[in-house]
Enzyme design. Sequence first.
Site: not given
Length: 711
Positions: A191, A228, A444
Amino acid sequence: METTNSTPTPRLIHRAQPAVSLYGIMAADAFRRAKIKRFHMVAWLTCLSLLLSLSGGIMVGDRAKAQSLGNPAKASSDLLKKAHSLSNTDTVKVIVQLRAPMSSSLNSLLNSNGVHIRKSMQSLGAHAVEMPASIVDTVAAFDEVAFVSFDRPTQSMGHLSATTGADAVRTTSGINVGGVDGTGIGIAVLDSGIYASHVDFLDKSNNVRVVYSHDFTGENRVDDPYGHGSHVAAVAAGSGRVSNAAYLGIAPNANLINLRVLNSQGTGTVSTTLAALNWVMANKATYNIRVVNMSLGSPAVDSYKNDPVCLAVRNLVNAGVVVVVAAGNNGKNAAGQKVYGQIHSPGIEPSAITVGASNTFGTDSRNDDGVATYSSRGPTRSSWTDTLGVKHYDGLMKPDLVAPGNKIIEAESPNNLLVTQNPQLNANVSPVGTRDQMYLNGTSMSSPVVAGAAALLLQANPTLTPNMVKAMLEYTAQPLSGFNMLEQGAGEVNIEGAVRLARLVRTNFGTTKPVGAALLNTVILPVPQTTLAGSTFTWSQGILLGRHWAKGSSLITKYQPVYALGTIVSDGAIVSDGTIVSDGTIVSDGVIITDGTIVTDGVIITDGTIVSDGVIASDGTIVSDKILLCSVITMSDGVLLLHLGTIVSDGVILTDGTIVSDGVIASDGTIVSDGTIVSDVYVQAQAATVNGDPTLDLTVEIDTGVDCLDY
């Protein structure tokens, strides 16, 4: 006690279509008015149907034979189109996959002027190369080259523990004595980085559970300036020390391996993703990496058979690592219509666990859950093109599961770009940067829920193969009413049921697992129901097999060869001498795989349904690519119905011969030829709604600053 005869065998499940055809009306009328003619009518329809099925089958077979005359092209269609439109001086960035050692001739070409090998992933047999567009055809022509494709861009896709059933496996009474929390299991998170100083990533002794970090982006940092990755990692394995464990992750004591493949803007490339997967392959034993989470993706242009990330994922799965990926957030188009066929790479890979998003509407109870409208639907529209220019679509059923992904509150990395650009994403749980939380929505967030669940299953039973983990998660999932399998797969993840089942699987198989051997260490089957937050639901009791759905208790009572390492069930089935074979793998004991699947809201019709090519969803949607649907016999309330075949053209969804307005199949025009993403596929930044999905304003649990160690 004899139990063999009472155990139902797995079977392919079909749904009856509405009785709207002229043949159905006639048959029903005949049934009511003249019972004495019933058997004659049934016999006539059966004979006619079988005749039409055979003739249709011949047409399908002839067409398939005609399409197979061309050999598979060894370069991606979008790359060839782009390369042939450029001048000799223009360069392209590509991934070259090898199936044999590089010859001296190819080595010389790739080290000549104008060619630059940017990265080599030796464990995967892949190289990231920048080369003149004029030599793409030349490189692809080498015998040792398997496939050449663009180095495409990748981007992020994008109470929890109570509603998923994770809390239920950490209790200290009843069947869950010695609850699981992920201890000892390594989860690799590919990520935008992990802010390791956040208290969510400490264990109860204040040790940092981010045990390794590596940057593959070239920015020379391993924290999370985008925001994120930290959120994703906390969904999978957040400790819950903040706000009295209100934001507890799924596997709160698992170790995290931080592999940063997305830069400070949240973007990356296929080559950086491959480099990270190559690292996992080489170091999985060192950190006991049993699970990989990839809440990211790129356009699904190439078939999973050629896509370099898909092939890397399969290598890891074959080596014993569970790989969980996000389905994508393209479930609707700009007009608000349902879109089918927008699963992204590597979600198109059959061996991966592809996860869509469910919406819990802010409640722990699951009786109001549904599939989020933005969650990408199947079938997979990736394809390969033969040398005659004919395109062949994969057409696999995806996603495999759905998990909560709407308005999820988890760890926030300080001053990250997502919150800077969208201040409403800050949940304002704490003024302390190492304790604050943020909102995110999307698949996600759903993917790490399942990654954390996989870690719990592997802690409960370390002998499970990735295919067994996948099968147990699907078998115990809750089918959500009103949504078809192209939207939800087997259903919403049920961690309580999956861990309960995993604990019953034998651990004494040894190095070989005989096909048909007893799978469980008990003859008493688990009750196929789970109660969470006062809501009781029944398990799906089935598994997805590429284009097919198998159901039955033999899937958990007997070891199936599809559970082995190195096995993939994806393409069509071959039936010979009473043996059912899929891609060379025998599926034992009545697990029936046929051409075509009818899926709906979880209602099972009677046996005897014959279905030909094509996938039919619950809203009457037939998804197919220029495939002739042969005549089909269906049973509904004792009435035999005959549905004549319909030719479904590429890119069009038909229902009973009529174009429907509530769904469109994704056309090839959604992706620009050079791989550029042209729609908002990834992180959904809205705090109040996500693509029109209402989300309740959750009550935020403000942090007191005192660590909760009771999780």
